[in-house]
Design a protein around this motif. Structure first.
Motif, PDB file in Angstrom:
ATOM      1  N   TRP A 281       2.037   4.411  -0.907  1.00  7.70           N
ATOM      2  CA  TRP A 281       2.307   3.506  -2.033  1.00  7.70           C
ATOM      3  C   TRP A 281       2.013   2.042  -1.729  1.00  7.70           C
ATOM      4  O   TRP A 281       1.419   1.345  -2.559  1.00  7.70           O
ATOM      5  CB  TRP A 281       3.751   3.709  -2.487  1.00  7.70           C
ATOM      6  N   PRO A 282       2.385   1.487  -0.553  1.00  6.52           N
ATOM      7  CA  PRO A 282       2.064   0.080  -0.307  1.00  6.52           C
ATOM      8  C   PRO A 282       0.571  -0.227  -0.318  1.00  6.52           C
ATOM      9  O   PRO A 282       0.171  -1.371  -0.495  1.00  6.52           O
ATOM     10  CB  PRO A 282       2.661  -0.173   1.089  1.00  6.52           C
ATOM     11  N   LYS A 283      -0.275   0.792  -0.127  1.00  7.73           N
ATOM     12  CA  LYS A 283      -1.714   0.584  -0.162  1.00  7.73           C
ATOM     13  C   LYS A 283      -2.297   0.858  -1.544  1.00  7.73           C
ATOM     14  O   LYS A 283      -3.481   0.608  -1.770  1.00  7.73           O
ATOM     15  CB  LYS A 283      -2.404   1.492   0.859  1.00  7.73           C
ATOM     16  N   ARG A 284      -1.490   1.397  -2.458  1.00 14.51           N
ATOM     17  CA  ARG A 284      -2.022   1.794  -3.750  1.00 14.51           C
ATOM     18  C   ARG A 284      -1.243   1.242  -4.950  1.00 14.51           C
ATOM     19  O   ARG A 284      -1.711   1.306  -6.081  1.00 14.51           O
ATOM     20  CB  ARG A 284      -2.055   3.329  -3.860  1.00 14.51           C
ATOM     21  N   TYR A 285      -0.067   0.645  -4.717  1.00 14.91           N
ATOM     22  CA  TYR A 285       0.733   0.211  -5.870  1.00 14.91           C
ATOM     23  C   TYR A 285       0.016  -0.831  -6.717  1.00 14.91           C
ATOM     24  O   TYR A 285       0.192  -0.889  -7.935  1.00 14.91           O
ATOM     25  CB  TYR A 285       2.107  -0.302  -5.418  1.00 14.91           C
TER      26      TYR A 285
END
Length: 466
Positions: A281-285
């Motif tokens: 998630w931190p790379k895609r949010y």
């Protein structure tokens, strides 16, 4: 006349002001907002992405330059200046002692659903505490701070800075650092950048602004009109899927919906449109805001079941809750039959392995478009939950082209006394995409560089006129 004029009041501006003052320059900082709203978007931040080759202070394990670079390369799709990006990455390794000297405190390592205990250093008290610490230090060092002073134009002699204007008030300086943010709060500029879609909609009309209302891009537009070289696509930005009920401005981190990777996301026709489990998630949010912006009505819906509860940071507003999918669809005003069909098709495609939301696990879908690559589990355990999503703009990527000394360029030539940092030049590193904490890394690195270079240039100018 001051040596260094800093225009802006967030992290990058403050880093520049502090470094210039430490270098012996006289410094004035102009902040457009009232004192209580000072800090720009930096007041909403929480952390800094940091390179480190081994565990140190608040950072666990290691996060090497090459891994950081590969993470940035992946989210930007290669749309980045490698030399400047690596400059930022290396600078992130040794900035914390300097930050501590100016009053910034860091939390112990975090663990849990955000996967960032290894890569990011979190500020104690968040971005507001960081901003306040920097302002206290700037005041102690003798930086002259002016609030409610929006700069609307600059006076240039070719590529050389002469003065800045706030209304009729003129601020002359030997050098200048521009750090007044992007244009994310300027609705007309957003409309211009995004245009109309095939449905005749103006997508930007449905955007919410996660950060400050004061980033109107007035100075950015003025510099571009004056011939400064630009970098970046005006439609690209740090754009997050946030709760559709969020305020128009300053919602900050708490409006983010973080359960996307644990369920499915559908549009207003109750159809999926992207791989929810593509990566951590931190790379895609920060891609999901743009994805939602590309849907009809600029709205999406994150759907999960009870198995996901407790595995993500809960949003500030409770979502819709129902014991049946039909009831959930009704609450979200989605077509009931279509939502049931979408969920059933997704459930049938799930090939469960060993679920682990902290790893890139082997739970995936087969024969489903779009696929779900990780964390694919059937949505079959009521109660069901749904959150309406809108695009939340954090900051825009169109900016001023710079070199490794943070100098603004005109016709390919570096200005001798005009520098920039933060959102105004982030597009040099972020052509698109985002990974958590890198915005603060860019602002800190280039803010510090700009401050040192502006102080050095001002001393040279003083000596020339002595």
């Amino acid at each position: 006349m001051v040596d260094v004029l800093v225009i802006g009041g967030g992290n990058a501006a403050l880093c520049a002001a502090l470094m210039a003052r430490e270098a012996g320059a006289s410094v004035m900082l102009l902040e457009s907002s009232p004192k209580e709203w000072r800090g720009g978007n930096s007041q909403h931040t929480r952390n800094l992405r940091c390179m480190h080759d081994f565990p140190e202070d608040v950072l666990v394990d290691a996060y090497t330059e090459e891994e950081y670079w590969q993470d940035l390369l992946k989210v930007t799709g290669g749309n980045t200046n490698e030399a400047l990006a690596r400059l930022v990455i290396r600078a992130s390794a040794d900035c914390r002692p300097w930050m501590r000297k100016h009053g910034v405190r860091f939390q112990p390592p975090l663990s849990g659903a955000l996967h960032v205990a290894r890569t990011n250093a979190f500020f104690m008290g968040g971005g507001k505490a960081l901003v306040n610490a920097y302002y206290r230090s700037a005041e102690t060092l003798g930086v002259h701070i002016r609030y409610e002073t929006p700069v609307d134009r600059v006076e240039l002699d070719g590529d050389r800075f002469v003065a800045a204007y706030s209304g009729e008030e003129r601020f002359e300086a030997r050098t200048c650092v521009l750090a007044s943010g992007g244009f994310e709060s300027n609705r007309e500029w957003l409309r211009e950048a995004w245009g109309q879609n095939e449905l005749g909609e103006w997508p930007a009309d449905n955007f919410l602004i996660r950060g400050t209302r004061f980033n109107q891009g007035v100075l950015l537009r003025a510099l571009l009109n004056a011939g400064a070289d630009s970098i970046g696509d005006p439609s690209q930005s740090h754009c997050v899927a946030i709760d559709a009920r969020s305020p128009l401005y300053d919602g900050g981190i708490c409006t983010r919906i973080d359960c996307v990777s644990l369920g499915i996301v559908v549009n207003r026709n109750a159809q999926r449109f992207y791989d929810e489990g593509e990566d951590f998630w931190p790379k895609r949010y920060a891609i999901w805001g743009r994805l939602v912006a590309q849907q009809a009505g600029q709205i999406g819906y994150s759907i999960i079941d009870s198995k996901a509860v407790g595995r993500f940071m809960p949003p500030v507003f409770p979502g819709a809750k129902a014991n049946t999918l039909e009831e959930l669809a009704s609450q979200l005003q989605l077509p009931e039959a279509q939502l049931v069909e979408t969920v059933n098709r997704y459930n049938a495609a799930c090939k469960e392995g060993t679920f682990d939301h902290t790893l890139l696990d082997n739970c995936h879908t087969e024969n489903l478009q779009p696929p779900k690559t990780h964390w694919a589990r059937p949505i079959d355990s009521p109660p069901y939950y749904g959150y309406a999503l809108r695009p939340g703009i954090t900051f825009t990527y169109l900016g001023l082209k710079v070199n490794d000394r943070a100098q603004v360029h005109f016709g390919g030539q570096a200005s001798p006394n005009l520098f920039t940092a933060g959102e105004m030049m982030a597009g040099n590193v972020l052509g698109k995409g985002y990974t958590a904490g890198v915005g603060m890394s860019i602002g800190t690195a280039f803010g510090r560089i700009a401050g040192v270079e502006a102080a050095r240039a001002s001393l040279q100018i003083r000596n020339e006129h002595a």
